[in-house]
Design a protein around this motif. Structure first.
Motif, PDB file in Angstrom:
ATOM      1  N   ARG A 155      36.612  45.177  30.033  1.00  0.00           N
ATOM      2  CA  ARG A 155      37.115  45.289  31.376  1.00  0.00           C
ATOM      3  C   ARG A 155      36.222  46.386  32.085  1.00  0.00           C
ATOM      4  NH1 ARG A 155      41.672  43.557  32.813  1.00  0.00           N
ATOM      5  NH2 ARG A 155      41.765  45.434  34.367  1.00  0.00           N
TER       6      ARG A 155
ATOM      7  N   SER B  58      48.384  48.615  39.324  1.00  0.00           N
ATOM      8  CA  SER B  58      47.306  47.724  39.231  1.00  0.00           C
ATOM      9  C   SER B  58      46.040  48.519  39.533  1.00  0.00           C
ATOM     10  CB  SER B  58      47.263  46.529  40.139  1.00  0.00           C
ATOM     11  OG  SER B  58      46.080  45.777  40.259  1.00  0.00           O
ATOM     12  N   ARG B  59      44.833  48.086  38.640  1.00  0.00           N
ATOM     13  CA  ARG B  59      43.813  48.842  38.769  1.00  0.00           C
ATOM     14  C   ARG B  59      42.829  48.255  39.965  1.00  0.00           C
ATOM     15  NH1 ARG B  59      39.053  48.860  34.104  1.00  0.00           N
ATOM     16  NH2 ARG B  59      38.040  51.015  34.705  1.00  0.00           N
ATOM     17  N   ASP B  60      43.285  47.261  40.715  1.00  0.00           N
ATOM     18  CA  ASP B  60      42.663  46.921  41.661  1.00  0.00           C
ATOM     19  C   ASP B  60      43.133  47.783  42.972  1.00  0.00           C
ATOM     20  OD1 ASP B  60      40.774  44.984  41.167  1.00  0.00           O
ATOM     21  OD2 ASP B  60      42.584  43.522  40.680  1.00  0.00           O
TER      22      ASP B  60
ATOM     23  N   TRP C 286      34.482  49.542  39.437  1.00  0.00           N
ATOM     24  CA  TRP C 286      35.257  49.796  38.326  1.00  0.00           C
ATOM     25  C   TRP C 286      36.331  48.609  38.189  1.00  0.00           C
ATOM     26  CZ3 TRP C 286      35.157  51.382  43.240  1.00  0.00           C
ATOM     27  CH2 TRP C 286      36.390  51.278  43.919  1.00  0.00           C
ATOM     28  N   THR C 287      36.150  47.336  38.933  1.00  0.00           N
ATOM     29  CA  THR C 287      37.111  46.347  38.934  1.00  0.00           C
ATOM     30  C   THR C 287      36.156  45.131  38.866  1.00  0.00           C
ATOM     31  OG1 THR C 287      37.437  46.107  41.211  1.00  0.00           O
ATOM     32  CG2 THR C 287      38.944  47.390  40.392  1.00  0.00           C
ATOM     33  N   CYS C 288      36.838  44.058  38.499  1.00  0.00           N
ATOM     34  CA  CYS C 288      36.144  42.759  38.396  1.00  0.00           C
ATOM     35  C   CYS C 288      35.817  42.431  39.771  1.00  0.00           C
ATOM     36  CB  CYS C 288      36.908  41.784  37.604  1.00  0.00           C
ATOM     37  SG  CYS C 288      36.290  40.033  37.737  1.00  0.00           S
TER      38      CYS C 288
ATOM     39  N   TRP D 263      30.713  41.354  35.076  1.00  0.00           N
ATOM     40  CA  TRP D 263      32.165  41.773  34.619  1.00  0.00           C
ATOM     41  C   TRP D 263      32.390  41.357  33.063  1.00  0.00           C
ATOM     42  CZ3 TRP D 263      34.968  45.609  35.954  1.00  0.00           C
ATOM     43  CH2 TRP D 263      36.303  45.549  35.241  1.00  0.00           C
TER      44      TRP D 263
ATOM     45  N   GLN E 149      42.665  43.041  48.697  1.00  0.00           N
ATOM     46  CA  GLN E 149      43.245  43.910  47.950  1.00  0.00           C
ATOM     47  C   GLN E 149      43.677  45.156  48.701  1.00  0.00           C
ATOM     48  OE1 GLN E 149      40.011  45.956  45.504  1.00  0.00           O
ATOM     49  NE2 GLN E 149      38.446  45.398  47.232  1.00  0.00           N
TER      50      GLN E 149
END
Length: 820
Positions: free
Chosen positions: A508, A687-689, A488-490, A503, A621
């Motif tokens: 996104r 943040s999505r991360d 779901w994240t880069c 990615w 992260q």
């Protein structure tokens, strides 16, 4: 005996010299039923033992050879596998009775389909064991009906359903490797269904061209006009070891029609060589389990064809359980064009000596050769050299898994580079997807396809559809080769290092890579997030600043509670790191468990903010943030120095941080929760991360693992200061001894005083009475006279005070009427 002793010593020494191998752990694991990995299953109450799978050219239809049936499954739908047609093909009651009379188990007497090959565009050729009496038939691929009555299948299909075999059809002719008798003692490599001037061929078994083989696979190379068979057998050239197993590759030419006088209706182009899956200074992995062919890249010569095989060891001293080796067609051709071993007819012993070549064994076109040349190739069919793996090294070694089947695919990544991806099926029921890199093998993921180990399995890869099909005893499982939407994240997409995925910064999302998309973020070789995601704003971590405290999950605790903060792992290759603002996590107060969680005792010094960081391949992260705060309830406990009674559990607060949906499938170890309570939640990271969803466990939740419970109690004891239990016990013992001695001395003094004041008996003169003065004696007689007048008779048993050993004393402890 001397050779056997020398062999045992050699094995022992090589076992000691084997280097320790690092474990290849899958980065992500998907247990059975995980929502992060969608699988499609086909099962039916009347379908079992799907041992043979055959895919149509376009990949929309899957033909399955099962027990007593041939199935046509429509696999063109995304979320379902639909049974289109079914052909029942079972033995009669008479056939089953005859099978039982042969001494076979009734469970082994049904018809197990073992050969399923496309004969042409409209028909399939199928063969089955048919109650230990093999039968073959032609099946219409569209209607799934038998075109003609089945005929005998001896030499085309095994008798025993547990015997392995291989078969391939080339230009309408069937080439098989199997056994040709009921007992399984006559192995053959033969050709059937020949027409016109071509005749069916088989091996000349007078010289033992095959030695108790187990056939694994066969592959047709069109440019060579040769078929290569892969099998394991007993290596008779190693006569000093009893039943030493070796892996072989053999070849025959499809143009072979046999000799005119010598080798009539026999192969004239048969040759075999040893496949040596071995690293330097190690014993070989000598038993081949499965082989798959990787065609050359577009525009490359046929010599670049690669064969990937799974090998296991005959000995237990090897470093791993399974190894994967790759062999090139060019190396196989080089070995077959070299020298050959010589067989002594009298002793049946193989030897290596330079001899004049009358013919080149394995060369196509020998059916027109002279009888002398054919006799030479008949006796010299074992190549002197062995085929060694590419780079003289193992492709990969698994320390903890036994692999049974594999499929191989070449994948073009976003950078237009080709990568080799292996799909490996373990005996424990997991499918591993691995990519081969210059730095070594990287296992991208593992997917559990069935719960219990299955005795019979098959594996097929549909490259046009991007699907993997696994046949088990219970049915068919379809697994997509790519699973890009899970990341779901880069950062997660790049760290997966999956050639299928990249990615997309515009949408996104992690999408399937293709040659037309060159702007995808992807780094298969190094997994460098900084470079691959340079166009994406990354929140590496939430740092603690002097005037900045990040928000997160609020955990309300009471003092002296054991708190456990959970940290979800980004992957099984990541490492968790805990931090506090302006404070160091001392090992005296904190315990970081193996699952990455942090455990400590709630004290004024341990209250505050905590952040968990996940580190993988140099990238950090934030996975969870907590704010541990003391409860404001008036009933909150205060710090005490006493120990908790053993009859009551230590109060525990456990906070669990959940990742984004689907992340728990990458860990597979989230604890089950029985009792929960709501906790006040602060805003999570934007943040999505770093976004996490959390909740707090109940106060009285007990530790599920004994090790964690022991560590928590030990931590509680350490937080309350040093322990003086031994000193307390010593002081207590000394105090008891002193009191005992003091009491003993007091009793002794009282007893002595009582003895010294004992009164004499009446009428008995004593030394003290003789020493009394006349006045004292007269007073004593006067008291006795007064007693008689009052009607009382004094005797030794009456006392007016304390009686000690029969002596009369007054209330003040002295003798009556005695002046003090």
């Amino acid at each position: 005996m001397k050779n056997h002793s020398l062999l045992s010593l050699t094995l022992a020494v090589l076992g000691i010299l084997c280097p320790c191998l690092s474990r290849l752990s899958p980065r992500v694991s998907f247990p059975m039923g995980s929502p992060g990995r969608h699988l499609t299953r086909f099962t039916s109450h009347d379908v079992s033992n799907t041992t043979t799978l055959l895919l149509s050219e376009g990949g929309d239809m899957l033909y399955v050879g099962a027990r007593d049936a041939v199935l046509a499954l429509d696999v063109s739908h995304k979320d379902a596998i639909i049974l289109k047609n079914k052909l029942d093909w079972s033995p009669s009651d008479k056939d089953l009775e005859q099978c039982s009379m042969k001494g076979k188990k009734m469970a082994d007497c049904p018809n197990f389909i073992r050969v399923l090959q496309f004969l042409n565009t409209s028909h399939i050729y199928a063969c089955g064991t048919f109650a230990f009496s093999p039968r073959c038939t032609y099946v219409n691929s569209e209607m799934l009906t038998m075109s003609i009555k089945s005929d005998e299948g001896r030499g085309r299909c095994p008798y025993d359903p547990y015997q392995r075999n291989t078969a391939v059809i080339v230009d309408g002719e069937l080439y098989t490797g199997t056994v040709a008798d009921y007992r399984g003692n006559r192995p053959v490599i033969s050709r059937h269904l020949s027409e016109g001037r071509r005749v069916d061929l088989k091996l000349d078994d007078t010289l033992g061209w095959l030695e108790d083989p187990t056939f694994i696979s066969s592959s047709f190379i069109p440019d060579e006009e040769k078929i290569y068979f892969f099998f394991s057998e007993v290596g008779r050239e190693y006569d000093f070891i009893d039943k030493f197993i070796v892996s072989r590759v053999s070849q025959i030419c499809t143009s072979d029609v046999g000799g005119q006088r010598t080798l009539q209706r026999r192969w004239t182009t048969f040759a075999k060589a040893q496949l040596l899956c071995q690293a330097d200074n190690e014993l070989p992995y000598n038993v081949i389990q499965d082989v798959d062919t990787l065609p050359p890249a577009e525009g490359a010569p046929a010599d670049d064809t690669l064969f990937y095989g799974i090998f296991t060891s005959q000995w237990s001293v090897n470093s791993g359980r399974s190894a994967v080796c790759s062999f090139s067609l060019n190396d196989i051709k080089s070995v077959f064009s070299g020298n050959y071993k010589v067989l002594n007819r009298d002793t049946l012993q193989w030897s290596t000596r330079v001899q004049e070549k009358v013919a080149n064994p394995g060369e196509c076109g020998l059916h027109n050769a002279s009888d002398n040349a054919l006799r030479f190739v008949k006796e010299n069919f074992l190549a002197d050299d062995s085929v060694r793996p590419i780079g003289r090294s193992l492709t990969m070694v698994s320390v903890e898994h036994n692999y049974s089947h594999l499929a191989v695919q070449r994948v073009s990544a976003a950078n237009n580079r080709d990568y080799t991806v292996l799909f490996l099926l373990t005996e424990s029921g997991y499918l591993h997807k691995a990519v081969l890199l210059q730095s070594g093998t990287h296992i991208i993921e593992e997917v559990q396809v069935f719960e219990q180990p299955q005795p019979i399995k098959s594996l097929r890869l549909s490259i046009p559809k991007g699907m993997i099909y696994v046949g088990t005893s219970e049915g068919v499982v379809r697994v997509p080769a790519a699973n890009c939407s899970f990341y779901w994240t880069c950062a997660q997409c790049v760290l997966a290092r999956d050639p299928f995925c990249g990615w997309d910064p515009a949408n996104r999302a992690c999408v399937k890579a293709s040659n037309t998309q060159t702007s995808l973020g992807q780094d298969i070789d190094k997994g460098n997030v900084e470079e691959a995601c340079n166009h994406v704003t990354l929140t590496h971590r939430a740092r603690f600043g002097p005037n900045k405290l990040p928000t997160g999950e609020l955990v309300s605790v009471s003092l002296n509670e054991v708190v456990r903060l959970q940290c979800p792992a980004a992957s099984q290759l990541s490492q968790q790191l805990w931090e506090r603002p302006n404070s160091r996590l001392s090992s005296d107060l904190y315990l970081q468990l193996q699952d990455g969680s942090l455990s400590f005792v709630a004290t004024p010094a341990t209250l505050g903010h905590y952040i968990c960081l996940s580190t993988e391949n140099g990238y950090q992260q934030t996975m969870a943030i907590y704010h541990v705060k003391q409860k404001t309830s008036p009933m909150a406990q205060t710090p005490t120095s006493h120990t908790w009674p053993q009859t009551y559990p230590i109060p525990t607060t456990q906070a669990v941080a959940r990742p984004k949906p689907g992340l728990h499938t990458s860990v597979g170890t989230w604890p089950e929760r029985q009792e929960t309570r709501q906790a006040e939640t602060l805003p999570t990271l934007s943040s999505r991360d770093t976004q996490v969803i959390t909740r707090q466990l109940g106060r009285n939740l007990t530790m599920r693992q004994k090790e964690a419970e022991f560590q928590d109690k030990e931590l509680l004891q350490l937080a309350r200061g040093p322990c003086y239990l031994k000193e307390l016990v010593a002081v207590s013992v000394l105090l008891v001894l002193c009191l005992s001695l003091l009491i003993t001395m007091l009793l002794y003094v009282i007893r002595q005083r009582c003895h010294s004041r004992t009164a004499p008996q009446a009428g008995t003169p004593t030394r003290n009475s003789d020493r009394r003065t006349p006045v004292e004696q007269e007073a004593l007689r006067g008291n006795q006279f007064l007693s008689k007048q009052n009607g009382q008779t004094p005797h030794s048993g009456q006392v007016s005070g304390l009686s000690c050993n029969g002596a009369l004393t007054g209330s003040n402890g002295h003798l009556p009427n005695t002046p003090i």
